[in-house]
Each structure stands twice: as C-alpha cells, then as structure tokens.
Design a protein around this motif. Structure first.
Motif, PDB file in Angstrom:
ATOM      1  N   GLU A 172       0.807  -1.218   0.000  1.00 32.53           N
ATOM      2  CA  GLU A 172       0.000   0.000   0.000  1.00 32.53           C
ATOM      3  C   GLU A 172       0.839   1.267   0.000  1.00 32.53           C
ATOM      4  OE1 GLU A 172      -3.186   0.224  -0.569  1.00 32.53           O
ATOM      5  OE2 GLU A 172      -3.437  -1.944  -0.616  1.00 32.53           O
ATOM      6  N   ASP A 173       2.124   1.155   0.333  1.00 31.18           N
ATOM      7  CA  ASP A 173       2.992   2.341   0.388  1.00 31.18           C
ATOM      8  C   ASP A 173       4.023   2.381  -0.727  1.00 31.18           C
ATOM      9  OD1 ASP A 173       1.768   3.312   2.742  1.00 31.18           O
ATOM     10  OD2 ASP A 173       2.975   1.947   3.960  1.00 31.18           O
ATOM     11  N   TYR A 174       4.112   1.329  -1.530  1.00 24.05           N
ATOM     12  CA  TYR A 174       5.150   1.225  -2.562  1.00 24.05           C
ATOM     13  C   TYR A 174       4.566   0.579  -3.815  1.00 24.05           C
ATOM     14  CZ  TYR A 174       7.507   1.235   1.947  1.00 24.05           C
ATOM     15  OH  TYR A 174       7.891   1.533   3.225  1.00 24.05           O
ATOM     16  N   GLY A 175       5.252   0.791  -4.924  1.00 29.57           N
ATOM     17  CA  GLY A 175       4.925   0.051  -6.134  1.00 29.57           C
ATOM     18  C   GLY A 175       3.653   0.465  -6.828  1.00 29.57           C
ATOM     19  N   ALA A 176       3.450   1.775  -6.984  1.00 27.50           N
ATOM     20  CA  ALA A 176       2.250   2.256  -7.678  1.00 27.50           C
ATOM     21  C   ALA A 176       2.238   1.787  -9.130  1.00 27.50           C
ATOM     22  CB  ALA A 176       2.182   3.777  -7.622  1.00 27.50           C
ATOM     23  N   VAL A 177       1.072   1.328  -9.565  1.00 26.03           N
ATOM     24  CA  VAL A 177       0.871   0.879 -10.946  1.00 26.03           C
ATOM     25  C   VAL A 177      -0.470   1.389 -11.441  1.00 26.03           C
ATOM     26  CG1 VAL A 177       2.319  -1.195 -10.740  1.00 26.03           C
ATOM     27  CG2 VAL A 177      -0.106  -1.330 -10.194  1.00 26.03           C
ATOM     28  N   ALA A 178      -0.640   1.378 -12.747  1.00 22.28           N
ATOM     29  CA  ALA A 178      -1.902   1.791 -13.362  1.00 22.28           C
ATOM     30  C   ALA A 178      -2.734   0.550 -13.684  1.00 22.28           C
ATOM     31  CB  ALA A 178      -1.631   2.578 -14.640  1.00 22.28           C
ATOM     32  N   ASP A 179      -4.039   0.687 -13.560  1.00 24.55           N
ATOM     33  CA  ASP A 179      -4.938  -0.376 -14.013  1.00 24.55           C
ATOM     34  C   ASP A 179      -5.019  -0.285 -15.533  1.00 24.55           C
ATOM     35  OD1 ASP A 179      -5.645  -1.533 -11.539  1.00 24.55           O
ATOM     36  OD2 ASP A 179      -7.005   0.133 -11.153  1.00 24.55           O
ATOM     37  N   ILE A 180      -4.840  -1.406 -16.196  1.00 29.21           N
ATOM     38  CA  ILE A 180      -4.777  -1.461 -17.651  1.00 29.21           C
ATOM     39  C   ILE A 180      -5.876  -2.376 -18.175  1.00 29.21           C
ATOM     40  CG2 ILE A 180      -3.314  -2.101 -19.622  1.00 29.21           C
ATOM     41  CD1 ILE A 180      -2.242   0.268 -17.953  1.00 29.21           C
ATOM     42  N   ASP A 181      -6.497  -1.954 -19.236  1.00 26.61           N
ATOM     43  CA  ASP A 181      -7.449  -2.803 -19.940  1.00 26.61           C
ATOM     44  C   ASP A 181      -6.626  -3.647 -20.918  1.00 26.61           C
ATOM     45  OD1 ASP A 181      -9.700  -3.975 -20.975  1.00 26.61           O
ATOM     46  OD2 ASP A 181     -10.275  -2.233 -22.192  1.00 26.61           O
ATOM     47  N   ALA A 182      -5.942  -4.632 -20.374  1.00 19.60           N
ATOM     48  CA  ALA A 182      -4.974  -5.419 -21.146  1.00 19.60           C
ATOM     49  C   ALA A 182      -5.660  -6.381 -22.104  1.00 19.60           C
ATOM     50  CB  ALA A 182      -4.062  -6.192 -20.200  1.00 19.60           C
ATOM     51  N   THR A 183      -5.067  -6.535 -23.259  1.00 18.91           N
ATOM     52  CA  THR A 183      -5.519  -7.531 -24.229  1.00 18.91           C
ATOM     53  C   THR A 183      -4.575  -8.727 -24.250  1.00 18.91           C
ATOM     54  OG1 THR A 183      -4.352  -6.386 -26.004  1.00 18.91           O
ATOM     55  CG2 THR A 183      -6.676  -5.825 -25.663  1.00 18.91           C
ATOM     56  N   PHE A 184      -3.486  -8.643 -23.509  1.00 22.13           N
ATOM     57  CA  PHE A 184      -2.521  -9.724 -23.340  1.00 22.13           C
ATOM     58  C   PHE A 184      -2.875 -10.406 -22.028  1.00 22.13           C
ATOM     59  CE2 PHE A 184       1.325 -11.570 -21.637  1.00 22.13           C
ATOM     60  CZ  PHE A 184       1.968 -12.093 -22.739  1.00 22.13           C
TER      61      PHE A 184
END
Length: 178
Positions: A31-43
């Motif tokens: 919760e304090d590290y490793g920010a990522v984006a939510d992706i509408d992935a096709t893979f």
C-alpha cells in the motif's frame, strides 16, 4: 503576448503528463510502494501462471530517496496481483551491485556513505517480509567497503552478482531487463 501564447501552449503539453500520474496507485499487496496503473490489457496472463523473476540493480537511488529500481519488485507484485496472480505464485529476487550497494545498508553506513536517511530500508523490509530475496554482490560490497554487519536485516551477501544470477537462473528464475 508571445510569452502568454508560449505559457498556454506549454500547459497543453504538460497537462497530459500530470493527468497520467493520477492513473497510478499502490496496492493491493504493497500500500505504500509500487504504484501501478490499471490497464485494460488484451494480453492475458495465463491461469495458474507462476513467476520466478530476478531484477538486476546497479544504479544507486538519489540520496535520501527510494531507489526506483528496488521499487520495481513492489510494482511487479502489485501489478500481477491486480491481474489475478496469487502472491504465493510470485518469487522475486533483487540482485544488487555497483553503486546501488549502499541502498541496502543500515542507517549508520548509509549516512556516512551517501548522506541522509536510507528511505529504502522500510520498503526493503516490506519486500523481504513478502518473500522477495535481496542479494548483494560481494565484489561490489568489498569495493564500496560494505560488510555483512552494514547490511539491512535479511540482505544476503553473495560472492558476486554474477554468481547470484547464475544460481537464480539454475533455480528457474528469469532475468527481467527492467
């Protein structure tokens, strides 16, 4: 008037960059590290996928700031947990060498070698608590005068980064180039 046109044009260029940063958030594992984006992935990540990945870290972070190369492990775990990969199916290792060796040291050594507080310490403790191995190159450690006593709890000293990568590869880890 020309200056105002330049300022307005610059806002259109800069605004999308700032808007993109809002798409990133940490979690669900860290919760304090490793920010990522939510992706509408096709893979698609195949069901039942298990990861064994090592990361090579040689660049030091900015003094007193988290090393983004070390934080890559938290991003990897958060990203794949969001994609449905169970934590128990992710085994990661960080192999530290070069100038990055000071980023995995206790406060006294870090202060003397780099200056300031080691912002990596809490993040590394959280990563190791989740099973991420942190392995330091003994050759780089010797070069930068880092001893086992200087290392944060849980950091492993290998004869070399080359040795650590070779052993991890034999254990089924793949080397992530990022």
């Amino acid at each position: 008037m020309k200056n105002w046109i330049g300022v307005i044009a610059l806002q259109f260029v800069i605004s999308p960059a700032f808007a993109q940063s809002d798409a990133f958030s940490p979690g669900p594992v860290f919760e304090d590290y490793g920010a990522v984006a939510d992706i509408d992935a096709t893979f698609d990540v195949p069901k039942g996928m298990a990861f064994k990945v090592s990361f090579d870290v040689r660049e030091a972070g900015e003094a007193g700031a988290r090393n983004r190369r070390l934080e890559t492990a938290a991003r990897f775990i958060n990203m794949h947990a969001r994609a449905g990969v169970p934590e128990k199916k992710m085994k990661l290792a960080l192999v530290i060498h070069g100038k990055a060796v000071n980023d995995v040291t206790k406060a006294a050594h870090y202060e003397e070698a780099v200056g300031g507080e080691n912002a990596n310490a809490p993040m590394l403790a959280a990563l190791m608590e989740k099973g991420v191995r942190v392995i330091i190159c003994g050759q780089s450690a010797a070069y930068y005068h880092v001893t086992n006593e200087d290392l944060l709890p849980g950091v492993e000293m290998a004869p070399s980064a080359m040795t650590a990568h070779a052993v991890l590869q034999q254990e089924g880890y793949t080397l992530n180039p990022f």
